[in-house]
Every structure is written in C-alpha cells, then in structure tokens.
Design a protein around this motif. Structure first.
Motif, PDB file in Angstrom:
ATOM      1  N   VAL A 115       0.707  -1.128  -0.601  1.00  0.00           N
ATOM      2  CA  VAL A 115       0.299   0.372  -0.333  1.00  0.00           C
ATOM      3  C   VAL A 115       0.884   1.077   0.012  1.00  0.00           C
ATOM      4  O   VAL A 115       0.765   2.304  -0.749  1.00  0.00           O
ATOM      5  N   ASP A 116       1.999   1.420   1.091  1.00  0.00           N
ATOM      6  CA  ASP A 116       2.449   2.274   0.529  1.00  0.00           C
ATOM      7  C   ASP A 116       3.391   2.618  -0.321  1.00  0.00           C
ATOM      8  O   ASP A 116       3.968   4.225  -1.227  1.00  0.00           O
ATOM      9  N   ARG A 117       3.819   2.115  -1.341  1.00  0.00           N
ATOM     10  CA  ARG A 117       4.323   2.093  -2.244  1.00  0.00           C
ATOM     11  C   ARG A 117       3.171   1.827  -3.559  1.00  0.00           C
ATOM     12  O   ARG A 117       3.880   1.781  -4.628  1.00  0.00           O
ATOM     13  N   GLY A 118       2.260   2.183  -3.630  1.00  0.00           N
ATOM     14  CA  GLY A 118       1.401   1.673  -4.985  1.00  0.00           C
ATOM     15  C   GLY A 118       1.200   0.635  -5.266  1.00  0.00           C
ATOM     16  O   GLY A 118       1.535   0.146  -6.549  1.00  0.00           O
ATOM     17  N   ILE A 119       1.442  -0.110  -5.045  1.00  0.00           N
ATOM     18  CA  ILE A 119       0.861  -1.180  -5.343  1.00  0.00           C
ATOM     19  C   ILE A 119      -0.272  -1.864  -5.044  1.00  0.00           C
ATOM     20  O   ILE A 119      -0.633  -2.653  -3.961  1.00  0.00           O
ATOM     21  N   THR A 120      -1.085  -2.222  -6.550  1.00  0.00           N
ATOM     22  CA  THR A 120      -2.668  -2.837  -5.948  1.00  0.00           C
ATOM     23  C   THR A 120      -2.928  -4.126  -5.896  1.00  0.00           C
ATOM     24  O   THR A 120      -1.658  -4.297  -6.536  1.00  0.00           O
ATOM     25  N   GLY A 121      -3.020  -4.950  -5.700  1.00  0.00           N
ATOM     26  CA  GLY A 121      -3.321  -5.889  -5.211  1.00  0.00           C
ATOM     27  C   GLY A 121      -4.243  -6.522  -4.553  1.00  0.00           C
ATOM     28  O   GLY A 121      -4.227  -7.982  -4.287  1.00  0.00           O
ATOM     29  N   PHE A 122      -2.962  -5.959  -2.999  1.00  0.00           N
ATOM     30  CA  PHE A 122      -3.125  -6.570  -2.348  1.00  0.00           C
ATOM     31  C   PHE A 122      -3.785  -6.327  -0.677  1.00  0.00           C
ATOM     32  O   PHE A 122      -3.742  -7.174   0.254  1.00  0.00           O
ATOM     33  N   ALA A 189       8.463 -16.288  -2.081  1.00  0.00           N
ATOM     34  CA  ALA A 189       7.510 -16.220  -2.467  1.00  0.00           C
ATOM     35  C   ALA A 189       8.015 -15.132  -3.384  1.00  0.00           C
ATOM     36  O   ALA A 189       8.495 -13.924  -2.557  1.00  0.00           O
ATOM     37  N   VAL A 190       7.729 -15.312  -4.783  1.00  0.00           N
ATOM     38  CA  VAL A 190       7.600 -13.560  -5.674  1.00  0.00           C
ATOM     39  C   VAL A 190       5.846 -13.264  -5.672  1.00  0.00           C
ATOM     40  O   VAL A 190       5.704 -14.114  -6.532  1.00  0.00           O
ATOM     41  N   LEU A 191       5.884 -12.400  -5.757  1.00  0.00           N
ATOM     42  CA  LEU A 191       4.717 -11.691  -5.845  1.00  0.00           C
ATOM     43  C   LEU A 191       4.947 -10.691  -6.803  1.00  0.00           C
ATOM     44  O   LEU A 191       5.569  -9.413  -6.965  1.00  0.00           O
ATOM     45  N   GLU A 192       3.270 -10.583  -7.482  1.00  0.00           N
ATOM     46  CA  GLU A 192       3.753  -9.318  -8.107  1.00  0.00           C
ATOM     47  C   GLU A 192       1.748  -8.401  -8.372  1.00  0.00           C
ATOM     48  O   GLU A 192       0.701  -9.497  -8.329  1.00  0.00           O
ATOM     49  N   GLY A 193       2.153  -7.016  -8.161  1.00  0.00           N
ATOM     50  CA  GLY A 193       0.574  -6.679  -7.996  1.00  0.00           C
ATOM     51  C   GLY A 193       0.528  -5.706  -9.701  1.00  0.00           C
ATOM     52  O   GLY A 193       1.182  -5.931 -10.537  1.00  0.00           O
ATOM     53  N   GLU A 194      -0.019  -4.311  -9.055  1.00  0.00           N
ATOM     54  CA  GLU A 194      -0.611  -3.394 -10.468  1.00  0.00           C
ATOM     55  C   GLU A 194       0.556  -2.496 -10.110  1.00  0.00           C
ATOM     56  O   GLU A 194       0.385  -1.850  -8.435  1.00  0.00           O
ATOM     57  N   PRO A 195       0.777  -1.660 -10.568  1.00  0.00           N
ATOM     58  CA  PRO A 195       1.232   0.410  -9.436  1.00  0.00           C
ATOM     59  C   PRO A 195      -0.023   1.345  -9.715  1.00  0.00           C
ATOM     60  O   PRO A 195      -0.418   0.589 -11.066  1.00  0.00           O
ATOM     61  N   ALA A 196      -0.217   1.803  -8.612  1.00  0.00           N
ATOM     62  CA  ALA A 196      -1.554   2.334  -8.664  1.00  0.00           C
ATOM     63  C   ALA A 196      -1.134   3.649  -7.870  1.00  0.00           C
ATOM     64  O   ALA A 196      -0.112   3.664  -7.374  1.00  0.00           O
ATOM     65  N   GLU A 197      -2.092   4.439  -8.116  1.00  0.00           N
ATOM     66  CA  GLU A 197      -2.091   5.963  -7.224  1.00  0.00           C
ATOM     67  C   GLU A 197      -1.904   5.007  -5.016  1.00  0.00           C
ATOM     68  O   GLU A 197      -3.556   5.127  -4.939  1.00  0.00           O
ATOM     69  N   PRO A 198      -0.743   5.840  -4.830  1.00  0.00           N
ATOM     70  CA  PRO A 198      -0.946   5.705  -3.726  1.00  0.00           C
ATOM     71  C   PRO A 198      -2.381   5.341  -2.615  1.00  0.00           C
ATOM     72  O   PRO A 198      -2.781   4.415  -2.152  1.00  0.00           O
ATOM     73  N   GLU A 199      -2.592   6.520  -2.905  1.00  0.00           N
ATOM     74  CA  GLU A 199      -3.824   7.525  -2.113  1.00  0.00           C
ATOM     75  C   GLU A 199      -4.788   6.208  -2.295  1.00  0.00           C
ATOM     76  O   GLU A 199      -5.761   6.123  -1.597  1.00  0.00           O
ATOM     77  N   VAL A 201      -5.587   3.222  -2.845  1.00  0.00           N
ATOM     78  CA  VAL A 201      -4.753   1.326  -2.904  1.00  0.00           C
ATOM     79  C   VAL A 201      -5.130   1.931  -1.629  1.00  0.00           C
ATOM     80  O   VAL A 201      -5.449   1.410  -1.005  1.00  0.00           O
ATOM     81  N   LYS A 202      -4.179   2.641  -0.894  1.00  0.00           N
ATOM     82  CA  LYS A 202      -4.910   3.156   0.504  1.00  0.00           C
ATOM     83  C   LYS A 202      -5.998   3.276   1.258  1.00  0.00           C
ATOM     84  O   LYS A 202      -6.637   2.639   2.081  1.00  0.00           O
ATOM     85  N   GLU A 203      -6.894   4.133   0.511  1.00  0.00           N
ATOM     86  CA  GLU A 203      -8.210   4.259   0.392  1.00  0.00           C
ATOM     87  C   GLU A 203      -9.117   3.087   0.304  1.00  0.00           C
ATOM     88  O   GLU A 203      -9.921   2.436   1.148  1.00  0.00           O
ATOM     89  N   ARG A 204      -8.398   2.017  -0.238  1.00  0.00           N
ATOM     90  CA  ARG A 204      -9.604   0.697  -0.446  1.00  0.00           C
ATOM     91  C   ARG A 204      -9.045  -0.017   0.260  1.00  0.00           C
ATOM     92  O   ARG A 204      -9.978  -0.612   1.029  1.00  0.00           O
ATOM     93  N   ALA A 205      -7.831   0.016   1.295  1.00  0.00           N
ATOM     94  CA  ALA A 205      -7.249  -0.953   2.263  1.00  0.00           C
ATOM     95  C   ALA A 205      -7.836  -0.354   3.412  1.00  0.00           C
ATOM     96  O   ALA A 205      -8.616  -1.571   3.796  1.00  0.00           O
ATOM     97  N   ARG A 206      -8.398   0.618   3.021  1.00  0.00           N
ATOM     98  CA  ARG A 206      -9.093   1.525   4.823  1.00  0.00           C
ATOM     99  C   ARG A 206     -10.214   0.750   4.911  1.00  0.00           C
ATOM    100  O   ARG A 206     -11.110   0.406   5.856  1.00  0.00           O
ATOM    101  N   GLU A 207     -10.858   1.130   2.989  1.00  0.00           N
ATOM    102  CA  GLU A 207     -12.688   0.554   3.208  1.00  0.00           C
ATOM    103  C   GLU A 207     -12.436  -0.805   3.080  1.00  0.00           C
ATOM    104  O   GLU A 207     -13.631  -1.623   4.145  1.00  0.00           O
TER     105      GLU A 207
END
Ligand SMILES: Cc1cc2nc3c(=O)[nH]c(=O)nc-3n(C[C@H](O)[C@H](O)[C@H](O)COP(=O)(O)OP(=O)(O)OC[C@H]3O[C@@H](n4cnc5c(N)ncnc54)[C@H](O)[C@@H]3O)c2cc1C
Length: 311
Positions: A115-122, A189-199, A201-207
């Motif tokens: 979330v801090d790095r603006g990686i979405t998917g987790f 493991a090597v895991l992979e998300g997708e780059p996204a706008e950090p704010e 991603v943060k908002e989605r995690a919060r919700e």
C-alpha cells in the motif's frame, strides 16, 4: 521425542528452540496442548539442517505460521514444530510491481508495504492475521480474490533440505489450499501486483478493513472462517439459518457477529471446539443437506486418558 534427538537438534540448529511449547499461546483460537519441540530456524541453511536431520531420523514435523487457521488438539503435537516467523522476515522490491517476500513476514506487514508503495492487488488480504507462508499454504483470500492470483514463483524447501523454485504454472493452488509434496516448507515467494495511485490503494485498504471490522469478531480469539463456502452458497448463511449463533459447547461459541466463526469465550478446549464443529455440520446437513467442510486445519493428538467428544 528421544533425548538424544533433542540434544542433537539443539547442537545443530542456531535458531531458538523451545521444549513443550504451549500451542494455545501460539494460535489465535487459543486452544491446544504442547508441542514436544518448537524450533525457529534463523535462516535457510539452519532450516535445511533441521529438516534434513528430522527426515533422516524419521521424526515428524509440522510447519507453523502465525497459527491463525489452526485448531490444535488438547494432547498437543508430537515431534517438531517449525516456525519461520523469527528468521524469515525479508521483503524486497523486484522489478516493476513485483517483490520477494519471505514466509515468516506477517501478511499485515506485506499489505502495508504494498500500500505504501502504490502497489495494488493485496488490499483484500488486509486484516488477515497470518504469515505469508501460511497465506500461501492456505491460498488465503477475501472479497473474491486469493493470494494465488499474485504468485509469480515459490521457493520451497524439500524434506531432503534442498530448495526448489516453482513457477506459477507448476503450482496447484485450490480453494483454501495448495497441493505440495508432503514435508515441503514454503520459504519465500515472488509476488506481483499492479502499479496504482498510492492514495487510491490506501483508501481501498481502509475501506476493506472497515468492512472486515464490521462483520467479524476481531476482538475475540478465533481461527477465522471455520468452514469453506460450499459451491454456490455461503457457509455463514447456512449456519445462521439453523439458528446456531451464540450456541456453545463449553466455552466454544458460534460467534454472534459472524456465524462461520467459532470464538473461544474463555477457557475453551480443542475438544469443545471440535464437538461444536460436528454439531454445526450435523444441523446444517439436516436442514440443508449440505456437508460443510472445515477450512480450519485440525492437527495434533487428543489428550491421553480424557474422554473425547466424537469428531
Ligand atoms: C480474525 C481472522 C480473520 C481471518 N480472515 C481470513 C480471510 O479473510 N481469508 C482467509 O483466507 N483466511 C482468513 N483467516 C484464516 C488465516 O488467517 C489464514 O488462513 C492465514 O493465511 C493462515 O496463516 P498462518 O500463518 O496463521 O498459518 P497457520 O494457521 O499457522 O497454518 C495454516 C496451514 O499452513 C501451513 N503452513 C504455514 N506456514 C507454512 C510454510 N511456510 N510452509 C508450508 N506450510 C505452511 C501449516 O502447516 C498449516 O497447515 C482469518 C483468521 C482469523 C483469526
């Protein structure tokens, strides 16, 4: 476990070794007898030494993550319990939105890191109290996603002590599980998300965390969802329809907040939890003709000399 084997393990392994480790303190449901031996290997070499020694001697071992999906029986676990949460804590960025994460890292920390790095998917994994190793072994998921969707490769230690790197196409993930050969330990493991706008991603995690908090008994000891959702149905709805919320066996109680959770309302034993699991399965079967299958893993031995309730 024979004293000589214990001595040899203590001589060979650098990591922390605990004898008669109380599994009720190492699991989120807070039930279970002691494990003969609990070992926290320091690194891959230490783990390889331990696992190959145990394999050569024919001694059983069990891999423990954060103990958030386990019901350990009241007689505890014979043999060795291996836990990676002290030694395997590496988390490093790779190319793009991918990263390598070691099995002992808490899911919570990994989600925050992405979330801090603006990686979405987790974000859907937010609030899962497991380790990355446990999440991969269980193919943990929520809100119609699972960690398998994000796996590029797994590093797995085999019973002989060697490490194999398995690509996504070689891995057989299923609903709340991963089929690995017996005795294998996931180390990273090597895991992979997708780059996204950090704010965003943060908002989605919060919700998603707020939704989890609203619908799950997070303040009480539990092991999460007790049963898998059967095809086309929700286990919680089926249980609720049987009016089982709040029903108890001893201190094991069907959560009043989420019917697919069993909470430890005080001094529950594994025997009580397992009896309640059986009662739920029976009532759901009688009403809906559906056999609920446990998602929690029930491990270890029954207490000797104690009358056990039918499983
Ligand atoms: C409040 C609460 C909410 C939860 N919500 C969810 C949810 O939304 N979705 C979900 O899927 N789960 C959920 N769970 C269940 C649990 O958190 C997950 O299954 C989690 O991924 C288990 O991780 P762990 O490290 O605690 O594993 P453990 O419970 O310690 O072990 C689970 C299994 O994984 C194996 N294992 C652990 N580490 C390794 C390893 N390194 N190599 C090989 N095998 C290993 C163990 O041997 C065991 O069979 C919830 C639990 C709680 C208490």
């Amino acid at each position: 476990m024979a004293r000589t084997a214990l001595d040899e393990i203590q001589e060979r392994v650098r990591g922390r070794v605990v004898l008669n480790a109380p599994m009720d303190r190492l699991t989120t449901l807070r039930v279970g007898g002691p494990a003969d031996l609990l070992v926290y290997p320091e690194d891959q070499e230490d783990l390889a030494t331990l696992v190959s020694f145990l394999t050569q001697r024919g001694l059983p071992y069990f891999v423990l993550g954060n103990g958030s999906n386990l019901v350990v029986r009241d007689g505890g676990i014979r043999g060795a319990v291996i836990c990676l949460t002290e030694g395997f804590r590496g988390l490093e960025a790779r190319e793009g939105a991918s990263f390598r994460v070691e099995a002992g890292v808490a899911v919570r920390r990994m989600v925050r890191w992405t979330v801090d790095r603006g990686i979405t998917g987790f974000e859907p994994l937010v609030g899962i109290p497991g380790s990355v190793g446990g999440a991969l072994a269980m193919n943990a998921g929520a809100w119609d996603t699972e960690i398998a969707d994000r796996v590029v490769e797994l590093e797995v230690l085999t019973p002989g002590g060697g490490v194999e790197v398995l690509g996504r196409s070689e891995l057989r993930f299923r609903y709340r599980g991963l089929d690995l050969p017996p005795g294998c330990v996931i180390v990273a493991a090597v895991l992979e998300g997708e780059p996204a706008e950090p704010e965003a991603v943060k908002e989605r995690a919060r919700e998603l965390y707020a939704r989890r908090k609203e619908s799950q008994p997070l303040q009480e000891p539990s092991a999460g969802s007790v049963f898998k959702n059967p095809a086309g149905a929700k286990a919680a709805r089926l249980i609720e329809a049987c009016a089982l919320k709040g029903v108890r066996v001893g201190d094991a109680e069907v959560s009043r907040i989420h019917a697919n959770f069993i909470v430890n309302a005080g001094m529950a034993t594994a025997s009580q939890v397992v009896a309640l699991i059986g009662m739920i399965q029976e009532r759901v079967y009688v009403k809906h003709r559906i056999k609920l299958e446990p998602e929690v893993r029930i491990v270890g031995e029954w207490a000797k000399g104690k009358l056990r309730v039918q499983e």
